[in-house]
Design a protein around this motif. Sequence first.
Motif, PDB file in Angstrom:
ATOM      1  N   GLU A  93      -8.019   6.133  -2.542  1.00  0.00           N
ATOM      2  CA  GLU A  93      -7.896   4.842  -1.889  1.00  0.00           C
ATOM      3  C   GLU A  93      -8.572   3.771  -2.716  1.00  0.00           C
ATOM      4  OE1 GLU A  93     -10.022   4.244   1.932  1.00  0.00           O
ATOM      5  OE2 GLU A  93     -10.512   6.370   1.774  1.00  0.00           O
ATOM      6  N   PHE A  94      -8.042   2.552  -2.615  1.00  0.00           N
ATOM      7  CA  PHE A  94      -8.608   1.425  -3.357  1.00  0.00           C
ATOM      8  C   PHE A  94      -8.068   0.125  -2.779  1.00  0.00           C
ATOM      9  CE2 PHE A  94      -4.740   2.693  -5.561  1.00  0.00           C
ATOM     10  CZ  PHE A  94      -4.081   1.494  -5.805  1.00  0.00           C
ATOM     11  N   ASP A  95      -8.786  -0.963  -3.063  1.00  0.00           N
ATOM     12  CA  ASP A  95      -8.339  -2.308  -2.733  1.00  0.00           C
ATOM     13  C   ASP A  95      -7.695  -2.924  -3.965  1.00  0.00           C
ATOM     14  OD1 ASP A  95      -9.619  -2.046  -0.232  1.00  0.00           O
ATOM     15  OD2 ASP A  95     -11.481  -2.894  -1.028  1.00  0.00           O
ATOM     16  N   PHE A  96      -6.699  -3.773  -3.738  1.00  0.00           N
ATOM     17  CA  PHE A  96      -6.101  -4.496  -4.857  1.00  0.00           C
ATOM     18  C   PHE A  96      -5.727  -5.900  -4.419  1.00  0.00           C
ATOM     19  CE2 PHE A  96      -2.489  -2.748  -2.606  1.00  0.00           C
ATOM     20  CZ  PHE A  96      -1.507  -3.717  -2.704  1.00  0.00           C
ATOM     21  N   ILE A  97      -5.619  -6.776  -5.393  1.00  0.00           N
ATOM     22  CA  ILE A  97      -5.176  -8.144  -5.163  1.00  0.00           C
ATOM     23  C   ILE A  97      -4.297  -8.534  -6.344  1.00  0.00           C
ATOM     24  CG2 ILE A  97      -7.250  -9.114  -6.248  1.00  0.00           C
ATOM     25  CD1 ILE A  97      -7.110 -11.452  -4.326  1.00  0.00           C
ATOM     26  N   ALA A 156       4.732  -3.676   4.335  1.00  0.00           N
ATOM     27  CA  ALA A 156       3.399  -3.907   4.902  1.00  0.00           C
ATOM     28  C   ALA A 156       2.557  -4.810   3.998  1.00  0.00           C
ATOM     29  CB  ALA A 156       2.694  -2.567   5.104  1.00  0.00           C
ATOM     30  N   SER A 157       3.209  -5.528   3.088  1.00  0.00           N
ATOM     31  CA  SER A 157       2.494  -6.330   2.100  1.00  0.00           C
ATOM     32  C   SER A 157       1.884  -7.586   2.706  1.00  0.00           C
ATOM     33  CB  SER A 157       3.441  -6.750   0.973  1.00  0.00           C
ATOM     34  OG  SER A 157       3.970  -5.643   0.310  1.00  0.00           O
ATOM     35  N   LYS A 158       0.745  -7.956   2.162  1.00  0.00           N
ATOM     36  CA  LYS A 158       0.134  -9.243   2.462  1.00  0.00           C
ATOM     37  C   LYS A 158       0.550 -10.259   1.400  1.00  0.00           C
ATOM     38  CE  LYS A 158      -3.982  -7.279   4.688  1.00  0.00           C
ATOM     39  NZ  LYS A 158      -5.468  -7.240   4.682  1.00  0.00           N
ATOM     40  N   HIS A 165      -4.975  -2.862   0.719  1.00  0.00           N
ATOM     41  CA  HIS A 165      -5.609  -1.545   0.644  1.00  0.00           C
ATOM     42  C   HIS A 165      -4.564  -0.434   0.636  1.00  0.00           C
ATOM     43  CE1 HIS A 165      -8.963   1.263   1.061  1.00  0.00           C
ATOM     44  NE2 HIS A 165      -8.244   1.924   1.946  1.00  0.00           N
ATOM     45  N   PHE A 166      -4.726   0.490  -0.316  1.00  0.00           N
ATOM     46  CA  PHE A 166      -3.895   1.693  -0.409  1.00  0.00           C
ATOM     47  C   PHE A 166      -4.715   2.920  -0.050  1.00  0.00           C
ATOM     48  CE2 PHE A 166      -0.445   0.168  -3.467  1.00  0.00           C
ATOM     49  CZ  PHE A 166       0.595   0.483  -2.614  1.00  0.00           C
ATOM     50  N   LYS A 167      -4.073   3.858   0.669  1.00  0.00           N
ATOM     51  CA  LYS A 167      -4.565   5.223   0.832  1.00  0.00           C
ATOM     52  C   LYS A 167      -3.410   6.146   0.459  1.00  0.00           C
ATOM     53  CE  LYS A 167      -7.305   6.418   4.158  1.00  0.00           C
ATOM     54  NZ  LYS A 167      -7.889   6.727   5.504  1.00  0.00           N
ATOM     55  N   ILE A 168      -3.653   7.021  -0.512  1.00  0.00           N
ATOM     56  CA  ILE A 168      -2.598   7.879  -1.041  1.00  0.00           C
ATOM     57  C   ILE A 168      -3.073   9.322  -1.035  1.00  0.00           C
ATOM     58  CG2 ILE A 168      -1.177   8.416  -3.065  1.00  0.00           C
ATOM     59  CD1 ILE A 168      -1.523   5.445  -3.896  1.00  0.00           C
ATOM     60  N   VAL A 169      -2.287  10.193  -0.426  1.00  0.00           N
ATOM     61  CA  VAL A 169      -2.541  11.629  -0.483  1.00  0.00           C
ATOM     62  C   VAL A 169      -1.455  12.233  -1.371  1.00  0.00           C
ATOM     63  CG1 VAL A 169      -2.816  13.772   0.813  1.00  0.00           C
ATOM     64  CG2 VAL A 169      -3.542  11.590   1.834  1.00  0.00           C
ATOM     65  N   PHE A 170      -1.880  12.838  -2.475  1.00  0.00           N
ATOM     66  CA  PHE A 170      -0.946  13.315  -3.496  1.00  0.00           C
ATOM     67  C   PHE A 170      -1.142  14.805  -3.736  1.00  0.00           C
ATOM     68  CE2 PHE A 170      -0.253  14.325  -8.009  1.00  0.00           C
ATOM     69  CZ  PHE A 170       1.073  13.959  -8.169  1.00  0.00           C
ATOM     70  N   ARG A 171      -0.038  15.521  -3.842  1.00  0.00           N
ATOM     71  CA  ARG A 171      -0.059  16.945  -4.166  1.00  0.00           C
ATOM     72  C   ARG A 171       0.586  17.139  -5.529  1.00  0.00           C
ATOM     73  NH1 ARG A 171       2.986  21.752  -3.606  1.00  0.00           N
ATOM     74  NH2 ARG A 171       1.831  23.534  -2.770  1.00  0.00           N
ATOM     75  N   LEU A 192      -0.273   1.700   3.353  1.00  0.00           N
ATOM     76  CA  LEU A 192      -0.539   0.364   2.811  1.00  0.00           C
ATOM     77  C   LEU A 192      -1.002  -0.537   3.935  1.00  0.00           C
ATOM     78  CD1 LEU A 192      -0.450  -1.843   0.626  1.00  0.00           C
ATOM     79  CD2 LEU A 192       2.007  -2.104   1.112  1.00  0.00           C
ATOM     80  N   ASN A 193      -2.220  -1.046   3.799  1.00  0.00           N
ATOM     81  CA  ASN A 193      -2.785  -1.967   4.794  1.00  0.00           C
ATOM     82  C   ASN A 193      -2.716  -1.395   6.213  1.00  0.00           C
ATOM     83  OD1 ASN A 193      -3.285  -3.898   2.750  1.00  0.00           O
ATOM     84  ND2 ASN A 193      -1.187  -4.649   2.903  1.00  0.00           N
ATOM     85  N   GLY A 194      -2.990  -0.090   6.304  1.00  0.00           N
ATOM     86  CA  GLY A 194      -3.051   0.567   7.598  1.00  0.00           C
ATOM     87  C   GLY A 194      -1.710   1.034   8.143  1.00  0.00           C
ATOM     88  N   VAL A 195      -0.633   0.819   7.402  1.00  0.00           N
ATOM     89  CA  VAL A 195       0.710   1.193   7.855  1.00  0.00           C
ATOM     90  C   VAL A 195       1.216   2.364   7.008  1.00  0.00           C
ATOM     91  CG1 VAL A 195       3.101   0.426   8.147  1.00  0.00           C
ATOM     92  CG2 VAL A 195       1.207  -1.167   8.575  1.00  0.00           C
ATOM     93  N   VAL A 196       1.654   3.442   7.649  1.00  0.00           N
ATOM     94  CA  VAL A 196       2.215   4.580   6.919  1.00  0.00           C
ATOM     95  C   VAL A 196       3.592   4.182   6.391  1.00  0.00           C
ATOM     96  CG1 VAL A 196       2.996   6.973   7.053  1.00  0.00           C
ATOM     97  CG2 VAL A 196       0.961   6.254   8.327  1.00  0.00           C
ATOM     98  N   ILE A 197       3.759   4.224   5.059  1.00  0.00           N
ATOM     99  CA  ILE A 197       5.027   3.799   4.455  1.00  0.00           C
ATOM    100  C   ILE A 197       5.773   4.951   3.775  1.00  0.00           C
ATOM    101  CG2 ILE A 197       4.354   1.388   4.185  1.00  0.00           C
ATOM    102  CD1 ILE A 197       3.703   2.001   1.246  1.00  0.00           C
ATOM    103  N   HIS A 198       5.105   6.093   3.569  1.00  0.00           N
ATOM    104  CA  HIS A 198       5.758   7.287   3.031  1.00  0.00           C
ATOM    105  C   HIS A 198       5.111   8.523   3.634  1.00  0.00           C
ATOM    106  CE1 HIS A 198       7.907   5.131  -0.127  1.00  0.00           C
ATOM    107  NE2 HIS A 198       6.774   4.620  -0.580  1.00  0.00           N
ATOM    108  N   GLU A 199       5.910   9.541   3.864  1.00  0.00           N
ATOM    109  CA  GLU A 199       5.404  10.864   4.224  1.00  0.00           C
ATOM    110  C   GLU A 199       6.281  11.926   3.573  1.00  0.00           C
ATOM    111  OE1 GLU A 199       3.002  11.358   8.162  1.00  0.00           O
ATOM    112  OE2 GLU A 199       4.921  10.432   8.689  1.00  0.00           O
ATOM    113  N   ASN A 200       5.617  12.860   2.869  1.00  0.00           N
ATOM    114  CA  ASN A 200       6.292  14.024   2.282  1.00  0.00           C
ATOM    115  C   ASN A 200       7.483  13.640   1.408  1.00  0.00           C
ATOM    116  OD1 ASN A 200       4.548  16.006   3.425  1.00  0.00           O
ATOM    117  ND2 ASN A 200       5.579  15.712   5.392  1.00  0.00           N
ATOM    118  N   VAL A 201       7.199  12.873   0.364  1.00  0.00           N
ATOM    119  CA  VAL A 201       8.234  12.460  -0.585  1.00  0.00           C
ATOM    120  C   VAL A 201       8.041  13.232  -1.886  1.00  0.00           C
ATOM    121  CG1 VAL A 201       9.232  10.541  -1.867  1.00  0.00           C
ATOM    122  CG2 VAL A 201       8.327  10.168   0.437  1.00  0.00           C
TER     123      VAL A 201
END
Length: 240
Positions: A93-97, A156-158, A165-171, A192-201
Motif C-alpha cells: 500500500e502507498f499514497d500517490f499524487i 474511484a479516482s480523485k 491511496h492504493f492497497k494491492i494484494v499480489f500473488r 483504490l481510495n477505499g473502493v475495491v476495483i479488482h478481485e482475482n485477476v
Amino acid sequence: MKFPLIGLFCVVLFGSWESKAQRKITSHLVSLNNLGEFNPVTSNWKLASAVRFSPSTDENSFEPGTGIVLDLPVKPDTGHLFTNMKHGDIDLEFDFIIARKSNSGVYLQGRYEVQIYDSWGVETPAFYDCGGIYQRWDENRGSKKGFEGKAPDQNASKAPGAWQHFKIVFRAPRFDKNGRKTANARFVRVVLNGVVIHENVEVTGPTRSAAFDDERTLGPLMFQGDHGPVAIRNIQYTLL
C-alpha cells in the motif's frame, strides 16, 4: 515426568513456529529519509517534504525535505524507480499524487502494472485509466498487438493534486522444480481510495513497458518515471 517434558517441548516448538510466522508477516515501511532503499536512482527522482500539483493548470511546486519521493521527468532523465527489495507474494500500500494529465504506474515484480493516471471524471474507465491492470503487448500479433488488460470495476479516482491511496494484494507466478510455470501471476485484490476495483485477476505475462520480459519468482517494485509528474509516500509492504 515424561509428559511434562513432552508438553514443554511442544510449547517451545510451537513458540518457535509462531515466531517464524510472525517474522514472515512483518510489515515494512520504506524509509523516505533518503533514497537508500531504491536502486538505481536517476536524477528525475528527488525527495520532498511537500508537493503541490494544480488540479486545473500545469503549475506544480514542491518543498525540499524528506517523507515524499517525487518524479519530475525531463528528457533525457526519465528513469524508473526500483526497490532494492525483491518480492514474490506481497501486500502493498502507498499514497500517490499526480499532476493534471499525468501518467505513471506501479509494476509488481517490475513486470505487472497497475496504472496511475489522471482519470478524474471518466465515466467508463478503460485498462489505461487509474487502477487499471495494463494490457500486454506483442509486436507479432498483427493488428491486435495490445491484448488482455482489465479496466477497474469503477472509477474511484480523485482529482489531480489530491493524495490518493492504493492497497494491492499480489500473488506471484508459480514454477515447478524445472522452471516451468504452473500458475499465472494474480492480482488478488486492488483497492483504490477505499473502493475495491479488482478481485482475482490473472495476468498471463508481463504487461506493456515492463522492465523485464521474463517471469520469475521474485522481482522489485518499480514506479514508472517517464510519463509525467507523480509523487509517492507511505510505501508499506508485507512479504507473504
